[in-house]
Write a protein that holds these residues in place. Structure first.
Motif, PDB file in Angstrom:
ATOM      1  N   ASP A 180       0.837  -1.213   0.000  1.00 46.09           N
ATOM      2  CA  ASP A 180       0.000   0.000   0.000  1.00 46.09           C
ATOM      3  C   ASP A 180       0.865   1.255   0.000  1.00 46.09           C
ATOM      4  N   MET A 181       1.960   1.234   0.765  1.00 45.88           N
ATOM      5  CA  MET A 181       2.874   2.375   0.796  1.00 45.88           C
ATOM      6  C   MET A 181       3.517   2.592  -0.572  1.00 45.88           C
ATOM      7  N   ILE A 182       3.902   1.489  -1.216  1.00 46.72           N
ATOM      8  CA  ILE A 182       4.534   1.575  -2.536  1.00 46.72           C
ATOM      9  C   ILE A 182       3.566   2.174  -3.551  1.00 46.72           C
ATOM     10  N   ILE A 183       2.340   1.687  -3.545  1.00 49.25           N
ATOM     11  CA  ILE A 183       1.323   2.203  -4.482  1.00 49.25           C
ATOM     12  C   ILE A 183       1.040   3.677  -4.209  1.00 49.25           C
ATOM     13  N   HIS A 184       0.955   4.025  -2.935  1.00 45.59           N
ATOM     14  CA  HIS A 184       0.683   5.424  -2.572  1.00 45.59           C
ATOM     15  C   HIS A 184       1.794   6.346  -3.079  1.00 45.59           C
ATOM     16  N   SER A 185       3.053   5.965  -2.842  1.00 37.37           N
ATOM     17  CA  SER A 185       4.182   6.798  -3.258  1.00 37.37           C
ATOM     18  C   SER A 185       4.282   6.892  -4.779  1.00 37.37           C
ATOM     19  N   THR A 186       4.048   5.760  -5.451  1.00 40.67           N
ATOM     20  CA  THR A 186       4.122   5.760  -6.916  1.00 40.67           C
ATOM     21  C   THR A 186       3.006   6.601  -7.522  1.00 40.67           C
ATOM     22  N   ALA A 187       1.797   6.464  -6.988  1.00 41.42           N
ATOM     23  CA  ALA A 187       0.659   7.252  -7.479  1.00 41.42           C
ATOM     24  C   ALA A 187       0.911   8.741  -7.294  1.00 41.42           C
ATOM     25  N   ALA A 188       1.477   9.102  -6.141  1.00 37.97           N
ATOM     26  CA  ALA A 188       1.766  10.518  -5.878  1.00 37.97           C
ATOM     27  C   ALA A 188       2.814  11.045  -6.855  1.00 37.97           C
ATOM     28  N   TYR A 189       3.826  10.234  -7.134  1.00 37.74           N
ATOM     29  CA  TYR A 189       4.900  10.670  -8.044  1.00 37.74           C
ATOM     30  C   TYR A 189       4.355  10.911  -9.450  1.00 37.74           C
ATOM     31  N   PHE A 190       3.501  10.009  -9.941  1.00 36.34           N
ATOM     32  CA  PHE A 190       2.987  10.119 -11.307  1.00 36.34           C
ATOM     33  C   PHE A 190       1.649  10.860 -11.395  1.00 36.34           C
ATOM     34  N   LYS A 247      -7.588  -1.711 -14.242  1.00 37.62           N
ATOM     35  CA  LYS A 247      -7.290  -2.268 -15.566  1.00 37.62           C
ATOM     36  C   LYS A 247      -7.084  -1.186 -16.626  1.00 37.62           C
ATOM     37  N   SER A 248      -6.969   0.056 -16.193  1.00 37.47           N
ATOM     38  CA  SER A 248      -6.802   1.147 -17.155  1.00 37.47           C
ATOM     39  C   SER A 248      -5.559   0.940 -18.019  1.00 37.47           C
ATOM     40  N   ARG A 249      -5.698   1.253 -19.330  1.00 41.10           N
ATOM     41  CA  ARG A 249      -4.578   1.120 -20.262  1.00 41.10           C
ATOM     42  C   ARG A 249      -3.918   2.462 -20.551  1.00 41.10           C
ATOM     43  N   ASN A 250      -4.312   3.494 -19.809  1.00 41.39           N
ATOM     44  CA  ASN A 250      -3.659   4.789 -19.928  1.00 41.39           C
ATOM     45  C   ASN A 250      -2.154   4.621 -19.724  1.00 41.39           C
ATOM     46  N   LYS A 251      -1.361   5.222 -20.645  1.00 43.56           N
ATOM     47  CA  LYS A 251       0.082   5.001 -20.650  1.00 43.56           C
ATOM     48  C   LYS A 251       0.724   5.355 -19.316  1.00 43.56           C
ATOM     49  N   ASN A 252       0.347   6.483 -18.727  1.00 44.69           N
ATOM     50  CA  ASN A 252       0.940   6.931 -17.475  1.00 44.69           C
ATOM     51  C   ASN A 252       0.577   5.989 -16.323  1.00 44.69           C
ATOM     52  N   ILE A 253      -0.684   5.541 -16.308  1.00 43.59           N
ATOM     53  CA  ILE A 253      -1.142   4.627 -15.251  1.00 43.59           C
ATOM     54  C   ILE A 253      -0.475   3.266 -15.394  1.00 43.59           C
ATOM     55  N   THR A 254      -0.362   2.789 -16.647  1.00 40.67           N
ATOM     56  CA  THR A 254       0.277   1.488 -16.877  1.00 40.67           C
ATOM     57  C   THR A 254       1.729   1.501 -16.410  1.00 40.67           C
ATOM     58  N   LEU A 255       2.448   2.600 -16.688  1.00 37.06           N
ATOM     59  CA  LEU A 255       3.831   2.706 -16.244  1.00 37.06           C
ATOM     60  C   LEU A 255       3.904   2.698 -14.711  1.00 37.06           C
ATOM     61  N   ALA A 256       3.022   3.470 -14.065  1.00 33.72           N
ATOM     62  CA  ALA A 256       2.997   3.502 -12.596  1.00 33.72           C
ATOM     63  C   ALA A 256       2.687   2.117 -12.025  1.00 33.72           C
ATOM     64  N   ARG A 257       1.821   1.374 -12.707  1.00 30.52           N
ATOM     65  CA  ARG A 257       1.473   0.020 -12.260  1.00 30.52           C
ATOM     66  C   ARG A 257       2.694  -0.899 -12.341  1.00 30.52           C
ATOM     67  N   HIS A 258       3.388  -0.842 -13.476  1.00 36.27           N
ATOM     68  CA  HIS A 258       4.584  -1.677 -13.643  1.00 36.27           C
ATOM     69  C   HIS A 258       5.642  -1.351 -12.583  1.00 36.27           C
ATOM     70  N   ILE A 259       5.836  -0.059 -12.322  1.00 32.96           N
ATOM     71  CA  ILE A 259       6.849   0.356 -11.334  1.00 32.96           C
ATOM     72  C   ILE A 259       6.447  -0.091  -9.931  1.00 32.96           C
ATOM     73  N   SER A 260       5.157   0.009  -9.607  1.00 34.83           N
ATOM     74  CA  SER A 260       4.685  -0.439  -8.286  1.00 34.83           C
ATOM     75  C   SER A 260       4.969  -1.916  -8.084  1.00 34.83           C
ATOM     76  N   VAL A 261       4.697  -2.707  -9.115  1.00 34.01           N
ATOM     77  CA  VAL A 261       4.951  -4.149  -9.028  1.00 34.01           C
ATOM     78  C   VAL A 261       6.450  -4.423  -8.888  1.00 34.01           C
ATOM     79  N   TYR A 262       7.247  -3.726  -9.678  1.00 35.07           N
ATOM     80  CA  TYR A 262       8.705  -3.905  -9.617  1.00 35.07           C
ATOM     81  C   TYR A 262       9.236  -3.572  -8.220  1.00 35.07           C
TER      82      TYR A 262
END
Length: 468
Positions: free
Chosen positions: A377-387, A397-412
């Motif tokens: 949850d902390m990782i998702i919160h920080s990544t969402a705030a950054y992007f 499931k959004s395919r928006n480019k910015n959201i998809t990148l944030a999703r990949h980074i959160s998982v990583y």
């Protein structure tokens, strides 16, 4: 209180005659009572360390035991002390701090402590470890919310914050607070039946009870007829469906009868995988409070307390070095102290700063990157705030480019900074499968080799998480 000394210059109309200690001592004791009631927990711990020494040339002399206590108390509490004492005296009183290392701590006895000396109730709650108490738990900004909540629970079991879940990484004091609740209740209301157990022990008892009808009846009677149930490490219950079923019914029985339930976990309840939703819902319906790693001042107070309790002779400069660099949890701090004390005993010479640096290089130079205090949850919160995207979009499931990148980074980052498996990360990302999670991890690894801007983004988010 302790070994520093404060000097309070008292102006007229409060006329102090040389040697008139009774009035000055009375003022100080009144001030202590007020300060202990009104100050936040992070300041109370310093007030409790002060001794009234004597009156000298129109000043009140108080004592603290070390230079560290002097500097910290002066920084955090000087204004509060001056204001309170001056208000009681009816005139301005100035405070001066000095060190008195010869003075041993002699804390002011409370009325409750005096009563306890007169009559010690016999405890029937044998599962509790009596070494844990609120008095020897050093609370700081990282733990004051949890500490105060636990004290309220102990004072009013079954009526406030029921159930309560305390979560946080290893060595931060979850067990200490859990058992402190039980010990406080046992001391003040020994007729109450209290059980402290771990989730592992609960599971093993339940498995053993399945051998006969008599045993299962005895097991249910044991856990469903208590006033206070304290269960440590409920993350151990993951994938144990039958034990979860039994705990579910035990929980309902106790909750419906207004019995107190307190649990601990190593992560937020939302991040527990393979726990039934109905149990999660019940755990969430009360107070959920987290413990964070202690700040430097709190680590110093803890280290000095451990040294006193265990008779460790460690130089002040070495203690400061330890507390500046071992910042993960209290367990690691204790390990560092034990290592240096053992070295001094076995080698037969005092520990210098150079020796401390050499002996503690594994504690300090190579700290663990995988940090159980960092949650997904902390990782998702920080990544969402950054992007600048929504947290629920990252899990969606959004395919928006910015959201998809944030999703990949959160998982990583979840794979890098937590101990969760890829399957567990997938479950916490709204049920994404193992292959999808692996794809995200590999994609970011590939991007980091060629795209400096993405690498900078990942490094910034990671550093923010580690710093927090």
């Amino acid at each position: 209180m302790n070994g520093h000394s404060y000097c309070f210059t008292v102006a007229k109309p409060f006329d102090i005659i040389s040697g008139d200690m009774e009035n000055l001592n009375s003022i100080w004791q009144q001030a202590v009572s007020i300060l202990e009631e009104t100050l936040p927990e992070s300041k109370k711990q310093w007030i409790k360390r002060i001794n009234f020494e004597k009156e000298e040339n129109g000043k009140i002399i108080l004592s603290l035991s070390s230079n560290f206590y002097k500097e910290t108390t002066e920084k955090n509490c000087k204004a509060d002390i001056e204001n309170t004492v001056s208000e009681i005296a009816g005139c301005e009183i100035h405070v001066e701090f000095i060190v008195n290392t010869a003075r041993k701590p002699s804390p002011k006895q409370t009325t409750k402590e005096i009563k306890k000396e007169k009559k010690e109730p016999v405890s029937h709650n044998t599962t509790l470890n009596k070494q844990y108490s609120f008095d020897n738990f050093i609370s700081g900004d990282n733990s004051s919310f949890a500490f105060n909540a636990c004290k309220v629970i102990a004072q009013n079991p079954g009526t406030s914050f029921n159930p309560c879940l305390i979560y946080g990484g290893v060595g931060l004091g979850k067990t200490h607070l859990l058992e402190s609740i039980g010990n406080y209740i046992d001391e003040h209301n020994p007729k109450m039946k209290i059980i402290y157990t771990t989730a592992e022990s609960f599971t093993n008892e339940f498995i053993d009870s399945l051998l006969s009808k008599e045993k299962i009846s005895s097991f249910k009677a044991k856990y469903r007829n208590v006033d206070v149930l304290l269960i440590d490490d409920i993350h151990f219950l993951q994938k144990k469906d039958s034990t979860q079923e039994e705990l579910f019914h035990t929980f309902n029985e106790l909750y419906d009868n207004h019995k107190q339930i307190v649990l601990t976990c190593d992560r937020p309840i939302t991040e527990l995988t393979d726990i039934t939703d109905r149990l999660k819902t019940r755990f969430r319906k009360g107070l959920n409070v987290d413990l964070q790693p202690p700040a430097y001042e709190t680590r110093m107070a803890i280290a000095m307390q451990k040294c006193r309790e265990r008779g460790y002779q460690i130089d002040q400069k070495v203690l400061e070095y330890i507390c500046q660099n071992v910042n993960t949890n209290v367990r690691d701090l204790e390990g560092a102290l034990t290592t240096l004390s053992s070295f001094a005993t076995l080698v037969g010479k005092p520990v210098t700063l150079d020796i401390a640096k050499e002996q503690l290089k594994n504690f300090i130079v190579t700290p663990a990157i995988r940090n159980s205090d960092i949650s997904i949850d902390m990782i998702i919160h920080s990544t969402a705030a950054y992007f600048n995207v929504k947290e629920y979009d990252i899990k969606g499931k959004s395919r928006n480019k910015n959201i998809t990148l944030a999703r990949h980074i959160s998982v990583y980052l979840a794979s890098e900074l937590t101990s969760y498996s890829l399957s567990e990360i997938g479950k916490m990302m709204n049920g994404k499968d193992h292959t999808t999670i692996m794809y995200s991890v590999e994609k970011i690894k590939s991007i980091l080799e060629t795209d400096d801007s993405i690498k900078q983004a990942v490094d910034t988010i990671k550093q923010d998480l580690l710093n927090s």
